[in-house]
Design an enzyme around this catalytic site. Structure first.
Site, PDB file in Angstrom:
ATOM      1  NE  ARG A  69      -3.233  -2.835   1.008  1.00 30.62           N
ATOM      2  CZ  ARG A  69      -3.857  -3.729  -0.371  1.00 30.62           C
ATOM      3  NH1 ARG A  69      -3.637  -3.547  -1.119  1.00 30.62           N
ATOM      4  NH2 ARG A  69      -4.584  -4.866   0.328  1.00 30.62           N
ATOM      5  NE  ARG A 135      -0.572 -12.112  -1.011  1.00 31.54           N
ATOM      6  CZ  ARG A 135      -2.492 -11.964  -0.229  1.00 31.54           C
ATOM      7  NH1 ARG A 135      -2.927 -12.501  -0.905  1.00 31.54           N
ATOM      8  NH2 ARG A 135      -2.783 -11.289   0.821  1.00 31.54           N
ATOM      9  CE  LYS A 165      -0.828 -11.029   4.943  1.00 30.19           C
ATOM     10  NZ  LYS A 165      -1.892 -10.252   4.508  1.00 30.19           N
ATOM     11  CG  HIS A 178     -10.149 -10.821  -1.676  1.00 32.78           C
ATOM     12  ND1 HIS A 178      -9.140 -11.256  -1.307  1.00 32.78           N
ATOM     13  CD2 HIS A 178      -9.548  -9.961  -0.540  1.00 32.78           C
ATOM     14  CE1 HIS A 178      -8.077 -11.109  -0.468  1.00 32.78           C
ATOM     15  NE2 HIS A 178      -8.773  -9.886  -0.068  1.00 32.78           N
ATOM     16  CG  ASP A 247      -8.555 -12.610   6.165  1.00 35.06           C
ATOM     17  OD1 ASP A 247      -8.760 -10.549   5.677  1.00 35.06           O
ATOM     18  OD2 ASP A 247      -8.133 -13.122   5.385  1.00 35.06           O
TER      19      ASP A 247
END
Length: 344
Positions: A69, A135, A165, A178, A247
């Site tokens: 971010r 990731r 995580k 998601h 989450d």
């Protein structure tokens, strides 16, 4: 009671958000790209939040790669997979680099007034999950554990608490939690021999854990973050004593639990210490209103996750930090030979 972590709408607080943060059920704030312009602005926003509630936990997702971010004024970080590729060439160099990248990431986040980055990802890459993909540090579990351990050491050297995580492992399912409710049908024995291993190996070094919105049908009919079975296993068998964050309850993977207050209730009842509600202000308010009707124990674990900025401030101006930035630059461009050249 500090049970809710929520997000904000813009680059500074609105009057309504100033009032929102004063409500005792709010325990943290997570920043997204819309809240971030550059380092100076983030530092000002952090200070603005802390002037209202210095006890809040301030978080961001700053893993590296596609999940970063903070960009303007921050080092561009590689996806963790590049550390795995480096490990295949030179294990010692990869472990040194993982520690330096972890320390650099954490120090830069702390410098702008934030406490934690939700990192690292401890999922095994089965080359099935697009949302995890690069990731993850590696497909080989021993490689993953070794690199994650060095990365964790770097974060902690910078003064940052570490959140692993997505417990007990998101890498095997193809679906993205998601946008759907993924299902992993493997046996518990298979999970114990694979995805769970990084969490078992590293639980004692973590201050936070975030469970996955995935249903592991051989263990429970509820996604892990809503499962008393999984979270009891985390506490009793892995002896994890830190903070369990849900989450994001606005993700589709959480929808099975019902309305937003029902999702929060299920997560907290299962054993989560703090719930996240992001990118849905109406839902966050619904959860906040519901929390204030409940007689819940206060969240006492926030203090252990607060950053220690004195640890990292001087380091960012050191030759080692310069080396870390150079290593990150080469990893971003996949130039592993230049990384090795810098370290040998």
């Amino acid at each position: 009671m500090s049970k809710l972590m929520l997000d904000l709408q813009g680059l500074s607080l609105t009057p309504a958000e100033e009032q929102l943060l004063l409500r005792p059920a709010v325990g943290g704030v997570i920043l997204f790209s819309r809240n971030i312009q550059d380092a100076a602005q983030v530092a000002a926003l952090s200070a603005e939040i802390r002037s209202i509630r210095p006890d809040l936990l301030l978080a961001v997702d700053q893993e590296g790669g596609r999940v970063q971010r903070l960009k303007q004024g921050f080092t561009r970080l590689p996806p963790m997979r590049e550390l795995g590729r480096l490990y295949e060439l030179n294990q010692a160099a990869a472990l040194d680099t993982a520690r330096l990248i972890g320390q650099l990431m954490a120090a830069e986040v702390i410098q702008v007034g934030l406490d934690i980055s939700f990192a690292p990802v401890l999922d095994v890459d089965y080359q099935r999950s697009e949302v995890i993909g690069d990731r993850a540090f590696a497909s080989d579990i021993n490689t993953l554990i070794a690199l994650a351990q060095s990365f964790i050491k770097g974060m902690q050297l910078a003064g940052m608490a570490v959140t692993g995580k997505h417990f007990p492992g998101h890498g095997y399912v193809a679906g993205d939690s998601h946008t759907c409710i993924p299902v992993d049908e493997r046996s518990l024995e298979t999970l114990q021999a694979s995805c769970l291993k990084p969490f078992v190996a590293l639980a004692s070094q973590l201050q936070g854990i975030m469970p996955a919105h995935i249903i592991y049908t051989s263990v429970d009919s509820q996604p892990a973050g809503f499962s008393k079975v999984w979270l009891k296993m985390l506490r009793k068998e892995l002896n994890f004593t830190g903070m369990v964050f849900s989450d994001d309850l606005a993700m589709e993977g959480a929808s099975q639990a019902g309305s937003f207050p029902q999702r929060a209730a299920a997560a907290l009842e299962a054993g989560c210490d703090q719930v996240l509600v992001c990118n849905n202000p109406t839902a966050a308010l619904e959860v906040l209103d519901w929390l204030e009707t409940q007689d819940l124990e206060p969240c006492t674990k926030i203090a252990a996750l607060k950053a220690q900025p004195a640890t990292s401030n001087n380091w960012l101006n050191s030759p080692e930090a310069l080396l870390a930035r150079q290593l990150a630059d080469h990893l971003v461009t996949k130039d592993l030979q230049s990384v090795l050249h810098l370290l040998t």
